[in-house]
Design a protein around this motif. Structure first.
Motif, short mmCIF file in Angstrom:
data_model
loop_
_atom_site.label_atom_id
_atom_site.label_comp_id
_atom_site.label_asym_id
_atom_site.label_seq_id
_atom_site.Cartn_x
_atom_site.Cartn_y
_atom_site.Cartn_z
N GLY A 95 0.80 -1.23 0.00
CA GLY A 95 0.00 0.00 0.00
C GLY A 95 0.83 1.27 0.00
O GLY A 95 0.33 2.34 0.36
N LYS A 96 2.10 1.18 -0.41
CA LYS A 96 2.97 2.35 -0.43
C LYS A 96 2.63 3.25 -1.62
O LYS A 96 2.25 2.78 -2.69
N ALA A 97 2.80 4.55 -1.43
CA ALA A 97 2.56 5.50 -2.52
C ALA A 97 3.71 5.48 -3.51
O ALA A 97 4.86 5.21 -3.14
N PHE A 151 -5.16 -6.29 3.40
CA PHE A 151 -5.19 -7.73 3.71
C PHE A 151 -3.81 -8.35 3.54
O PHE A 151 -3.29 -9.03 4.43
N LEU A 152 -3.17 -8.08 2.41
CA LEU A 152 -1.86 -8.70 2.14
C LEU A 152 -0.75 -8.13 3.02
O LEU A 152 0.23 -8.82 3.30
N SER A 153 -0.89 -6.89 3.46
CA SER A 153 0.14 -6.29 4.30
C SER A 153 -0.02 -6.67 5.77
O SER A 153 0.85 -6.38 6.59
N ILE A 206 -0.02 -15.22 -2.36
CA ILE A 206 0.81 -14.43 -3.29
C ILE A 206 2.13 -14.07 -2.63
O ILE A 206 3.19 -14.11 -3.25
N LYS A 207 2.08 -13.75 -1.33
CA LYS A 207 3.29 -13.32 -0.64
C LYS A 207 4.31 -14.45 -0.49
O LYS A 207 5.48 -14.20 -0.20
#
Length: 483
Positions: A84-86, A128-130, A164-165
């Motif tokens: 979720g990083k910009a 969710f993934l983070s 995925i991770k």
């Protein structure tokens, strides 16, 4: 694994040199990458280079940081979609790329307002993934909005999404003991598909990855100057969106460009690095700059922290001298006074770059302004007349800048003129160079520059100057069609 790779990035064990540059992938390409990982498709290799171990000032050895050689776009895409990083867009604005997932159809899309309102979609997979949201929380939220779906089946789908991770990504690590010239060659070769990269790109990557000596901000200075020189409207966007740079010493150094409309010399980042290296280090081969930025001692062939630190100091001063308003405008005035009233009259970027490096070098050697103006003009004309930097330019750069530093410029230039501009040049070589139908003949353009300098009037005209004709000319092919 993807998770391990992202952990390395978050802990800064892998330096992503381009992370502060605009992200060139569009959002749909990020979506495709996530979809490929979800389905277990191969996504290529990540290539890193272990910076050479460096001798510290106290004599101890320090392990070098990993530099990302290939795979920056993919890793940046993963940090955006999964963490979720910009990322920065072309206007250097921080934007979030949100990837949505439809558990029922097992489909990914770039999130948009319509998807965000559609309860069949998870509008952003990053929380969710983070790890910000647990699987049970996501499942319950989704199933409460879609009561007709089986919770166990949705949980299985979400487990697949989370996997995925754990996908494997091939990582090739180039050893720190590998010769830097070889690493540079590898960097250029593996990045040659699509937009060709050069040693200057590798230099920029090295600079950006070094925060210890302020390389990240120096990199921005080079980038922003080259951007502003051709796109003045970028200034307001830069001021609004890059606070770190605006608060640095570099921003005031380049802010004058917002009112500069001269286009005789619009240097890109390669030009800036080239000139700064020539002027600051009296060297012409950019491969040497890569070595110096790594702290290489050319005599002992070891890597020393003191050399790395000193290299960044010298490069910083050289870049600031390059972007200095007085220096830049004075150089443009010298070029204009030689008759080059339009950028189209100068067909050799290399000749122009060396002329600016020569200007800065003579200034640092305390030559008088009158001599600097005189010798810079003469060297530029000599370079264009003889196509001096058209082949093996770096070798010629290297020998020329060292000659200027070792001997008085008067002697160096007199020797070059005697050798290259003999009587036979004017009577034989020059007429042959002019005997060409090439519309952008550099020697004919030089003739036009001479006409401008001498204030010559247009053919059969009493009032119109050649300079006016050149500055105001339109597309010549409208008047003289190619056919």
């Amino acid at each position: 694994m993807i998770s391990a790779l992202l952990t390395y990035v978050e802990n800064k064990e892998i330096a992503i040199p381009e992370i502060q540059r605009p992200f060139v992938w569009n959002a749909s390409k990020v979506r495709d990458l996530i979809d490929s990982l979800y389905r277990g498709y191969p996504v290529g290799y990540i290539v890193t280079w272990q910076n050479p171990d460096m001798k510290l000032k106290d004599g101890k050895s320090s392990s070098g940081k990993k530099i990302l050689i290939d795979g920056q776009q993919r890793i940046t895409a993963l940090t955006a979609a999964i963490l979720g990083k910009a990322v920065k867009n072309t206007e250097y604005e921080d934007v979030h790329i949100k990837i949505a997932f439809n558990p029922k159809e097992r489909k990914f899309e770039v999130s948009n307002p319509a998807i965000q309102k559609d309860v069949t979609w998870i509008s952003d997979i990053a929380p969710f993934l983070s790890g910000q949201k647990r699987l049970r929380e996501v499942r319950e939220e989704y199933c409460s909005s879609n009561p007709d779906l089986d919770q166990d089946e949705i949980e299985d789908v979400l487990e697949e999404l989370k996997a995925i991770k754990n996908r494997q990504v091939g990582v090739i690590q180039l050893n720190g003991s590998l010769d830097i010239d070889a690493v540079t060659s590898i960097f250029i070769r593996i990045n040659s598909q699509g937009v060709p990269l050069s040693q200057a790109d590798f230099v920029m990557s090295k600079i950006a990855a070094n925060e210890t000596y302020g390389g990240n901000l120096l990199r921005k200075c080079i980038d922003h100057f080259s951007h502003l020189s051709v796109k003045l409207e970028f200034f307001s966007s830069l001021k609004a969106n890059d606070k770190e740079f605006v608060d640095s010493e570099y921003f005031p150094a380049i802010a004058w460009l917002k009112n500069e409309n001269e286009d005789i010399y619009d240097p890109d980042y390669t030009d800036i690095i080239r000139v700064a290296f020539l002027y600051g280090f009296s060297r012409g081969k950019l491969g040497d700059l890569v070595s110096l930025l790594s702290g290489r001692n050319f005599e002992t062939r070891e890597f020393e922290q003191s050399i790395e630190e000193n290299t960044y100091k010298i490069l910083k001063v050289a870049v600031l001298d390059f972007v200095n308003e007085t220096n830049f405008k004075r150089f443009l005035m010298i070029i204009s006074s030689a008759g080059f009233c339009h950028s189209k009259l100068i067909t050799s970027d290399n000749a122009l770059n060396f002329a600016y490096a020569l200007y800065l070098k003579l200034r640092s050697l305390n030559y008088s302004p009158e001599k600097i103006e005189k010798f810079v003009r003469r060297w530029l004309v000599l370079s264009i007349l003889t196509s001096r930097y058209s082949g093996s330019a770096e070798t010629r750069f290297d020998s020329d800048i060292k000659a200027v530093e070792d001997c008085p410029i008067e002697e160096v230039l007199a020797d070059e003129e005697e050798v290259n501009l003999s009587e036979s040049f004017w009577s034989v070589a020059l007429p042959q160079k002019l005997r060409s139908s090439y519309a952008n003949n550099p020697v004919f353009n030089l003739f036009l520059a001479a006409q401008c300098k001498n204030g010559a009037r247009g053919f059969l005209s009493k009032d119109i100057l050649v300079k006016d004709l050149i500055e105001q000319r339109g597309d010549v092919h409208h008047v003289f069609p190619k056919e």
